[in-house]
Design an enzyme around this catalytic site. Structure first.
Site, PDB file in Angstrom:
ATOM      1  N   ARG A  36      43.784  43.121  28.202  1.00 22.09           N
ATOM      2  CA  ARG A  36      43.853  42.353  27.212  1.00 22.09           C
ATOM      3  C   ARG A  36      44.109  42.981  25.625  1.00 22.09           C
ATOM      4  NH1 ARG A  36      39.819  37.923  29.729  1.00 22.09           N
ATOM      5  NH2 ARG A  36      41.548  36.280  29.984  1.00 22.09           N
ATOM      6  N   LYS A 197      38.132  26.384  42.620  1.00 17.51           N
ATOM      7  CA  LYS A 197      37.744  24.840  42.097  1.00 17.51           C
ATOM      8  C   LYS A 197      38.693  24.049  41.896  1.00 17.51           C
ATOM      9  CE  LYS A 197      33.470  24.737  40.907  1.00 17.51           C
ATOM     10  NZ  LYS A 197      32.846  24.051  39.631  1.00 17.51           N
ATOM     11  N   GLY A 350      42.883  34.405  35.234  1.00 18.11           N
ATOM     12  CA  GLY A 350      42.198  35.436  35.237  1.00 18.11           C
ATOM     13  C   GLY A 350      42.176  35.992  36.712  1.00 18.11           C
TER      14      GLY A 350
HETATM   15  P1  ADP Z   1      42.200  31.786  38.369  1.00 17.85           P
HETATM   16  O1  ADP Z   1      41.496  32.630  37.764  1.00 17.85           O
HETATM   17  O2  ADP Z   1      43.764  32.711  38.673  1.00 17.85           O
HETATM   18  O3  ADP Z   1      42.660  30.519  37.839  1.00 17.85           O
HETATM   19  P2  ADP Z   1      40.436  30.694  40.127  1.00 17.85           P
HETATM   20  O4  ADP Z   1      39.259  31.230  39.280  1.00 17.85           O
HETATM   21  O5  ADP Z   1      40.426  29.293  40.091  1.00 17.85           O
HETATM   22  O6  ADP Z   1      41.662  31.554  39.928  1.00 17.85           O
HETATM   23  O7  ADP Z   1      40.061  31.111  41.670  1.00 17.85           O
HETATM   24  C1  ADP Z   1      40.032  32.527  42.228  1.00 17.85           C
HETATM   25  C2  ADP Z   1      39.021  32.744  43.155  1.00 17.85           C
HETATM   26  O8  ADP Z   1      39.044  31.905  44.371  1.00 17.85           O
HETATM   27  C3  ADP Z   1      39.047  34.234  43.946  1.00 17.85           C
HETATM   28  O9  ADP Z   1      37.756  34.939  43.404  1.00 17.85           O
HETATM   29  C4  ADP Z   1      39.274  33.861  45.172  1.00 17.85           C
HETATM   30  O10 ADP Z   1      38.610  34.771  45.773  1.00 17.85           O
HETATM   31  C5  ADP Z   1      38.849  32.621  45.408  1.00 17.85           C
HETATM   32  N1  ADP Z   1      39.443  32.242  46.452  1.00 17.85           N
HETATM   33  C6  ADP Z   1      40.685  31.812  46.900  1.00 17.85           C
HETATM   34  N2  ADP Z   1      40.820  31.240  48.076  1.00 17.85           N
HETATM   35  C7  ADP Z   1      39.393  30.954  48.630  1.00 17.85           C
HETATM   36  C8  ADP Z   1      39.113  30.197  49.976  1.00 17.85           C
HETATM   37  N3  ADP Z   1      39.784  29.806  50.761  1.00 17.85           N
HETATM   38  N4  ADP Z   1      37.724  30.241  49.988  1.00 17.85           N
HETATM   39  C9  ADP Z   1      36.825  30.982  48.898  1.00 17.85           C
HETATM   40  N5  ADP Z   1      37.232  31.388  47.855  1.00 17.85           N
HETATM   41  C10 ADP Z   1      38.551  31.520  47.599  1.00 17.85           C
HETATM   42 MG    MG Z   2      39.241  32.675  37.621  1.00 14.44          MG
END
Ligand code: ADP
Ligand code: MG
Length: 393
Positions: A36, A197, A350
């Site tokens: 960043r 989520k 992120g």
């Molecule tokens: P981003 O930041 O790319 O938008 P998120 O913050 O929504 O992504 O989610 C990322 C997190 O989701 C990671 O820490 C990953 O470990 C977790 N994750 C992905 N699949 C699963 C799963 N099946 N069960 C629990 N956690 C998960």
């Molecule tokens: Mg995230």
């Protein structure tokens, strides 16, 4: 969207307040990932070259209004100095006497970094007086914090009511790269969504049902949809209160002719660790204390086949718990394969970026890797972003 950019501003001998997104991961007082900071350099270098005096400000983490030693900007100022090759002076507040003195002493080519803006509750409340105070130190405002333009905070939106405001090069680059996706795109158009989520992603699914040909789901997000289909998800991460919503979205997609694809197979384990024994099984076999932590291999190949044929791909959110080796395969193989596919690839979020870094994949191998998670998704939903609206020409 046409933005006023720093090229439109006369900055010579002016004091320019720059909002950057230096919300970087720290460990033991060291910046762990300076992506960043690097992304903001073109704007800062341009301002320096043009004879401006620079004040940079950012939030860092979630200090909840109180001063928090671990979330001070000092390590960030140090790294910025190394990258810019100038001495970055750092003050211990973002408003007050110390700031006033330091601003008075600024000369063309100087860089001053303010303390974490979120040490003041007024930042997130977009408090008028706080914003006015921040603005009072400068002649004009430049916003280059794409990652926070979806939030109307004092340092992203409030200050623009008091200063002529312009977009920096990073915001310009992000908006230029992403806005074409709001118009007509090459098909097949596939959206891949994963992550933990549902609530941050639900709006995107809704918005893209009428646009995308297919929406592929993975991660914890998919688990909620799987549960909503009536399957046992064992002890997997899922959101019970979002199951109705998931069902509604499935129905709506069917009506619109958009296919929401759920994983048919999954990698399960009964605990999250680096050495746990896993099994690759059909969704129908999940029970007891099993946790679904990655997409199964058959599902992975199915997703890869779909992505291979796609002409436009948006990806946000890892499809598994990639931080732990037993559950990284789905995310790794998709990230790897996308580099060689013919479609245009837009990645953001992120954790999605952290995953690329974790696997050692180069951002340049994709069409666009956004520094924004929420900001990218909200822009792509067609929402009006408060921090961008104020930069419009
Ligand atoms: P981003 O930041 O790319 O938008 P998120 O913050 O929504 O992504 O989610 C990322 C997190 O989701 C990671 O820490 C990953 O470990 C977790 N994750 C992905 N699949 C699963 C799963 N099946 N069960 C629990 N956690 C998960
Ligand atoms: Mg995230």
């Amino acid at each position: 969207m046409k933005l006023k950019t720093i090229k439109d501003a006369d900055v010579k001998d002016k004091t320019v307040l720059v909002r950057v997104d230096y919300n970087v991961p720290l460990e033991n007082g060291e910046v762990m990932d300076d992506t960043r900071i690097t992304e903001s350099l073109p704007t800062l270098q341009y301002l320096l070259k043009s004879g401006a005096k620079i004040i940079v400000m950012s939030h860092l983490g979630r200090p909840k209004g109180d001063n928090n030693d671990e979330l001070k900007m000092d390590p960030v100022a140090k790294r910025l100095g190394e990258l810019l090759k100038v001495n970055v002076k750092k003050v211990d507040s973002c408003i007050g006497d110390e700031v006033e003195e330091a601003v008075k002493a600024l000369e063309a080519g100087d860089v001053l970094m303010l303390e974490n803006t979120r040490f003041h509750d007024e930042e997130k409340k977009n408090d008028k007086n706080f914003a006015k105070k921040l603005a009072s130190y400068a002649d004009l405002f430049v916003s280059d914090a794409f990652g926070t333009v979806h939030r109307a905070h004092a340092s992203t939106e409030g200050v623009t009511h008091h200063l002529d405001s312009y977009a920096g090069f990073l915001i310009e680059k992000e908006v230029e790269a992403l806005t074409p996706l709001l118009g007509k795109v090459d098909r097949p158009f596939v959206l891949l969504l994963g992550g933990a989520k549902i609530d941050t992603k639900i709006g995107v699914i809704k918005a893209y049902i009428s646009k995308a040909d297919k929406i592929l789901l993975g991660g914890g997000l998919a688990n909620t949809f799987v549960a909503a289909q009536g399957f046992n998800v064992g002890e997997s991460l899922y959101e019970e209160d979002k199951m109705d919503l998931a069902r509604e979205l499935m129905l709506e997609a069917e009506k619109e002719g958009c296919e929401i694809v759920l994983p048919g197979g999954t990698i399960v384990a009964d605990e999250i660790s680096d050495s746990v024994v896993t099994a690759d099984m059909e969704i129908t076999g999940v029970e007891g204390n099993m946790k679904m932590l990655d997409i199964g291999v058959k599902t992975l190949y199915k997703y890869l086949d779909i992505l291979k044929e796609a002409k436009t791909i948006i990806w946000n959110g890892p499809v598994g718990l990639y931080e732990k080796q037993p559950f990284e395969r789905g995310t790794r193989e998709i990230a790897d394969a996308l580099r060689g596919y013919k479609g245009k690839t837009y990645l953001g979020g992120g954790d999605t970026l952290s995953a690329l870094k974790h696997f050692g994949f180069d951002r340049k191998d994709y069409t666009h890797v956004s520094t924004g998670g929420g900001a990218m998704l909200e822009l792509l939903e067609g929402k009006e972003l408060p921090g961008l609206k104020v930069l419009q020409a």
